[in-house]
Design an enzyme around this catalytic site. Structure first.
Site, PDB file in Angstrom:
ATOM      1  CE  LYS A  13      24.606   7.241   3.900  1.00  0.00           C
ATOM      2  NZ  LYS A  13      24.931   6.337   5.019  1.00  0.00           N
ATOM      3  NE  ARG A  85      20.336   8.999   8.000  1.00  0.00           N
ATOM      4  CZ  ARG A  85      21.565   9.467   7.792  1.00  0.00           C
ATOM      5  NH1 ARG A  85      21.765  10.440   6.938  1.00  0.00           N
ATOM      6  NH2 ARG A  85      22.592   8.930   8.416  1.00  0.00           N
ATOM      7  NE  ARG A 124      32.084   7.617  11.159  1.00  0.00           N
ATOM      8  CZ  ARG A 124      30.951   7.665  10.461  1.00  0.00           C
ATOM      9  NH1 ARG A 124      30.990   7.687   9.143  1.00  0.00           N
ATOM     10  NH2 ARG A 124      29.787   7.681  11.049  1.00  0.00           N
ATOM     11  NE  ARG A 130      29.837  11.099  12.696  1.00  0.00           N
ATOM     12  CZ  ARG A 130      29.069  10.850  11.654  1.00  0.00           C
ATOM     13  NH1 ARG A 130      29.560  10.973  10.432  1.00  0.00           N
ATOM     14  NH2 ARG A 130      27.833  10.454  11.804  1.00  0.00           N
ATOM     15  NE  ARG A 141      24.829   7.110  13.456  1.00  0.00           N
ATOM     16  CZ  ARG A 141      26.163   7.044  13.320  1.00  0.00           C
ATOM     17  NH1 ARG A 141      26.926   6.738  14.360  1.00  0.00           N
ATOM     18  NH2 ARG A 141      26.710   7.274  12.175  1.00  0.00           N
TER      19      ARG A 141
HETATM   20  P1  AMP Z   1      25.368  11.012   8.720  1.00  0.00           P
HETATM   21  O1  AMP Z   1      26.585  11.857   8.760  1.00  0.00           O
HETATM   22  O2  AMP Z   1      24.713  10.979   7.369  1.00  0.00           O
HETATM   23  O3  AMP Z   1      25.608   9.620   9.262  1.00  0.00           O
HETATM   24  O4  AMP Z   1      24.298  11.687   9.704  1.00  0.00           O
HETATM   25  C1  AMP Z   1      24.550  11.868  11.073  1.00  0.00           C
HETATM   26  C2  AMP Z   1      23.248  12.116  11.836  1.00  0.00           C
HETATM   27  O5  AMP Z   1      22.627  13.297  11.329  1.00  0.00           O
HETATM   28  C3  AMP Z   1      22.206  11.027  11.691  1.00  0.00           C
HETATM   29  O6  AMP Z   1      22.380   9.969  12.611  1.00  0.00           O
HETATM   30  C4  AMP Z   1      20.917  11.826  11.975  1.00  0.00           C
HETATM   31  O7  AMP Z   1      20.770  12.090  13.358  1.00  0.00           O
HETATM   32  C5  AMP Z   1      21.212  13.147  11.291  1.00  0.00           C
HETATM   33  N1  AMP Z   1      20.780  13.145   9.872  1.00  0.00           N
HETATM   34  C6  AMP Z   1      21.583  13.246   8.769  1.00  0.00           C
HETATM   35  N2  AMP Z   1      20.856  13.231   7.640  1.00  0.00           N
HETATM   36  C7  AMP Z   1      19.563  13.101   8.030  1.00  0.00           C
HETATM   37  C8  AMP Z   1      18.327  13.004   7.330  1.00  0.00           C
HETATM   38  N3  AMP Z   1      18.274  13.024   5.984  1.00  0.00           N
HETATM   39  N4  AMP Z   1      17.198  12.882   8.073  1.00  0.00           N
HETATM   40  C9  AMP Z   1      17.217  12.880   9.414  1.00  0.00           C
HETATM   41  N5  AMP Z   1      18.340  12.948  10.137  1.00  0.00           N
HETATM   42  C10 AMP Z   1      19.511  13.069   9.457  1.00  0.00           C
END
Ligand code: AMP
Length: 183
Positions: A13, A85, A124, A130, A141
């Site tokens: 994404k 989400r 990654r 990260r 996750r």
């Molecule tokens: P991402 O970079 O999109 O994989 O997001 C990394 C982390 O940020 C996720 O595992 C969540 O802990 C938090 N996060 C990101 N976007 C959301 C969202 N829309 N709702 C809740 N937590 C989020």
């Protein structure tokens, strides 16, 4: 143009969202990136969110919606990546877009097998370091995705408007499919 990109962690994404936003000259709005910036800045929001992120859990809906709400309708176009989400977030997005009379133009879903997703996230981890890319957090996750985010896909599907894209192959191959779906 307003586009939502859905898909599990590691589906591409972020990579594809950045490229698509550049191509269409619209904003790339990624809640994960926004949260990481808050963590880095050491803000109150960042301290709160960081604990959830490190565990692989979702940050509470009210925090996320509060953070992104004002950005949802401010620009002429956007690629939403990592939001919504949960069903609560999806409904909040609907409400904001309906109120501003700026509906979504496309909802895209990247499909990739769980095996490949885990492999990509482990790669990654070694490339980007990260803090939420450890094997325990990755598995958490994935479970959180299936429990809380997969229903969002069904929500959009029942509205009849999801374009499913095969997320396997090189980033350029996937981008080719994405552009075709958007044009
Ligand atoms: P991402 O970079 O999109 O994989 O997001 C990394 C982390 O940020 C996720 O595992 C969540 O802990 C938090 N996060 C990101 N976007 C959301 C969202 N829309 N709702 C809740 N937590 C989020």
């Amino acid at each position: 143009m307003r586009i939502v990109i859905l898909g599990p962690p590691g589906a591409g994404k972020g990579t594809q969202g950045v490229r698509l936003a550049e191509e269409l000259k619209i904003t790339h709005l990624a809640t994960g990136d926004m949260l990481r910036a808050e963590v880095k800045a050491g803000s109150e929001l960042g301290r709160l969110a960081g604990d959830y992120m490190d565990r692989g859990d979702l940050v509470p809906d009210d925090v996320i919606i509060g953070m992104i709400q004002s950005r949802l309708t401010s620009d002429s176009g956007m690629v939403l990546d990592g939001f919504p989400r949960t069903l609560t977030q999806a409904r909040a997005l609907d409400e904001a877009l309906t109120a501003a009379d700026t509906p979504l133009d496309r909802t895209i879903y990247f499909s990739v097998s769980r095996e490949e997703l885990v492999q990509r996230l482990l790669n990654r981890a070694s490339e980007q370091g990260r803090s939420d890319d450890t094997i325990e957090t990755i598995n958490r996750r994935m479970d959180v995705y299936e429990e809380q985010t997969a229903p969002v896909l069904d929500y959009y599907r029942s509205a009849g408007s999801v374009i499913e894209i095969d997320g396997t192959g090189t980033p350029s191959e996937v981008f080719g499919r994405l552009i075709e779906a958007v044009r």
